[in-house]
Design a protein around this motif. Structure first.
Motif, mmCIF file in Angstrom:
data_model
loop_
_atom_site.group_PDB
_atom_site.id
_atom_site.type_symbol
_atom_site.label_atom_id
_atom_site.label_comp_id
_atom_site.label_asym_id
_atom_site.label_seq_id
_atom_site.Cartn_x
_atom_site.Cartn_y
_atom_site.Cartn_z
ATOM 1 N N PHE A 70 0.818 -1.209 0.000
ATOM 2 C CA PHE A 70 0.000 0.000 0.000
ATOM 3 C C PHE A 70 0.855 1.263 0.000
ATOM 4 O O PHE A 70 0.526 2.240 -0.690
ATOM 5 C CB PHE A 70 -0.954 -0.011 1.196
ATOM 6 C CG PHE A 70 -2.106 -0.956 1.042
ATOM 7 C CD1 PHE A 70 -3.131 -0.679 0.149
ATOM 8 C CD2 PHE A 70 -2.161 -2.139 1.762
ATOM 9 C CE1 PHE A 70 -4.204 -1.554 -0.016
ATOM 10 C CE2 PHE A 70 -3.220 -3.015 1.607
ATOM 11 C CZ PHE A 70 -4.243 -2.729 0.719
ATOM 12 N N LEU A 71 1.937 1.262 0.769
ATOM 13 C CA LEU A 71 2.781 2.460 0.789
ATOM 14 C C LEU A 71 3.385 2.718 -0.588
ATOM 15 O O LEU A 71 3.492 3.874 -1.013
ATOM 16 C CB LEU A 71 3.886 2.319 1.832
ATOM 17 C CG LEU A 71 4.788 3.557 1.994
ATOM 18 C CD1 LEU A 71 3.983 4.794 2.387
ATOM 19 C CD2 LEU A 71 5.894 3.300 3.009
ATOM 20 N N GLY A 72 3.745 1.660 -1.296
ATOM 21 C CA GLY A 72 4.278 1.846 -2.646
ATOM 22 C C GLY A 72 3.279 2.516 -3.571
ATOM 23 O O GLY A 72 3.639 3.407 -4.357
ATOM 24 N N LEU A 73 2.011 2.122 -3.476
ATOM 25 C CA LEU A 73 0.974 2.736 -4.310
ATOM 26 C C LEU A 73 0.736 4.191 -3.914
ATOM 27 O O LEU A 73 0.583 5.069 -4.780
ATOM 28 C CB LEU A 73 -0.328 1.940 -4.183
ATOM 29 C CG LEU A 73 -0.303 0.509 -4.740
ATOM 30 C CD1 LEU A 73 -1.611 -0.205 -4.411
ATOM 31 C CD2 LEU A 73 -0.061 0.518 -6.247
ATOM 32 N N ILE A 74 0.707 4.447 -2.620
ATOM 33 C CA ILE A 74 0.465 5.823 -2.149
ATOM 34 C C ILE A 74 1.659 6.709 -2.474
ATOM 35 O O ILE A 74 1.488 7.883 -2.829
ATOM 36 C CB ILE A 74 0.138 5.794 -0.644
ATOM 37 C CG1 ILE A 74 -1.229 5.122 -0.439
ATOM 38 C CG2 ILE A 74 0.137 7.195 -0.051
ATOM 39 C CD1 ILE A 74 -1.548 4.796 1.007
ATOM 40 N N ARG A 75 2.854 6.155 -2.397
ATOM 41 C CA ARG A 75 4.064 6.940 -2.709
ATOM 42 C C ARG A 75 4.059 7.400 -4.168
ATOM 43 O O ARG A 75 4.649 8.437 -4.490
ATOM 44 C CB ARG A 75 5.316 6.098 -2.429
ATOM 45 C CG ARG A 75 6.630 6.791 -2.765
ATOM 46 C CD ARG A 75 6.867 7.951 -1.833
ATOM 47 N NE ARG A 75 8.128 8.629 -2.118
ATOM 48 C CZ ARG A 75 8.239 9.744 -2.823
ATOM 49 N NH1 ARG A 75 7.146 10.294 -3.373
ATOM 50 N NH2 ARG A 75 9.417 10.303 -3.012
#
Length: 295
Positions: free
Chosen positions: A62-67
């Motif tokens: 999820f952090l990769g997508l939000i980043r």
């Protein structure tokens, strides 16, 4: 000592981190899907680095997508910058891997300690402000910045006691660390309010003694209130309540001194619905816009 390629900043300009001069939010796992589903108009997100020091898993997904959609700030809570012993090299190396992976616009840590030998404590503990501590903190920050190959921001602490052996006033200690190490300042406005109430200090006097030209990010949060053994008012920096009006007032004073700076809304306990946090972020954005429009 880490040497920044940036020239010295004039007193009217805050340190640059790459974060936009807007309000951001601490990213909570319960809000991952809501953020990705709605892509709210928010300046940036911040996460605690220690929650992501693994190779894979859903947090990274999820952090990769939000980043991909937002600027990112990494905030450390476990380096133990003020500890008497050496920094944990394995922890520092995991941090370096994480920063290489996400290339955040900002990395910050606390002026505190949380380890002693092999013992790690789930708290950010205060320091005695004297020359041996100053030298040790500067050495540790130099090690961090040289390992990460970037300047870090150092957060002013919230404290509940002071050491009799301290020979340097806290703002002067912070200023000298920043001067010697070349790091920036993460100005936690709530921490100033909490510490000044607890130690019966004037918050504006404290604020004006800090090297405000080094501020690269601001934190706003809520606190809990109790009383000490003498019945005196005692504030606890628990990040579990809405931002107090006194902290909003002090934040305005900060912006009037240094202009708009990236500002994080912190909420780590009693986390409300996402739209409640967005409303606090909007309140900060309104102040940032107002101050930015002034001559």
């Amino acid at each position: 000592m880490f040497t920044s390629p940036e020239p010295a900043l004039p007193c009217t300009q805050a340190a640059h981190t790459g974060l936009p001069a807007r309000a951001g939010l601490g990213l909570k796992t319960g809000h991952f899907r809501e953020v990705l589903g709605s892509l709210p108009d928010i300046g940036f997100f911040e996460v605690h680095a220690e929650n992501y020091m693994v190779a894979g898993g859903p947090f990274h997904h999820f952090l990769g997508l939000i980043r991909q959609q937002y600027p990112l700030s990494l905030h450390g809570v476990g380096l133990s910058i003020g500890a008497e012993g050496a920094l944990d090299d394995q922890h520092l190396q995991r941090l370096a891997v994480l920063i290489e992976r996400y290339q955040p616009q900002s990395f910050s840590e606390h002026l505190a300690w949380s380890s002693h030998g092999p013992v790690f404590l789930n708290d950010l503990l205060p320091l005695a402000y004297d020359m041996p501590t100053l030298n040790r903190v500067c050495d540790h920050i130099d090690q961090v910045q040289n390992t990460l190959k970037r300047p870090m921001l150092l957060e002013n602490p919230a404290t509940y006691l002071a050491f009799q052996r301290s020979s340097i006033d806290e703002p002067d200690f912070i200023a000298e660390v920043i001067r010697r190490s070349g790091c920036g300042l993460l100005l936690d406005v709530n921490n100033i309010h909490v510490s000044c109430v607890n130690h019966q200090r004037d918050p504006l006097t404290y604020l004006d003694a800090l090297p405000l030209q080094a501020v690269g990010e601001i934190h706003l949060a809520g606190f809990a209130e109790d009383s000490d053994s003498l019945g005196e008012r005692l504030l606890i920096d628990d990040h579990g309540a809405p931002i107090d009006q006194a902290v909003w007032g002090l934040y305005r004073q900060v912006l009037e001194r240094i202009g708009p700076v990236a500002t994080l809304i912190e909420r780590d306990n009693q986390v409300p619905a996402f739209n409640v946090l967005l409303a606090e972020a909007q309140q900060a954005d309104d102040l940032l816009t107002h101050v930015g429009s002034q001559p």
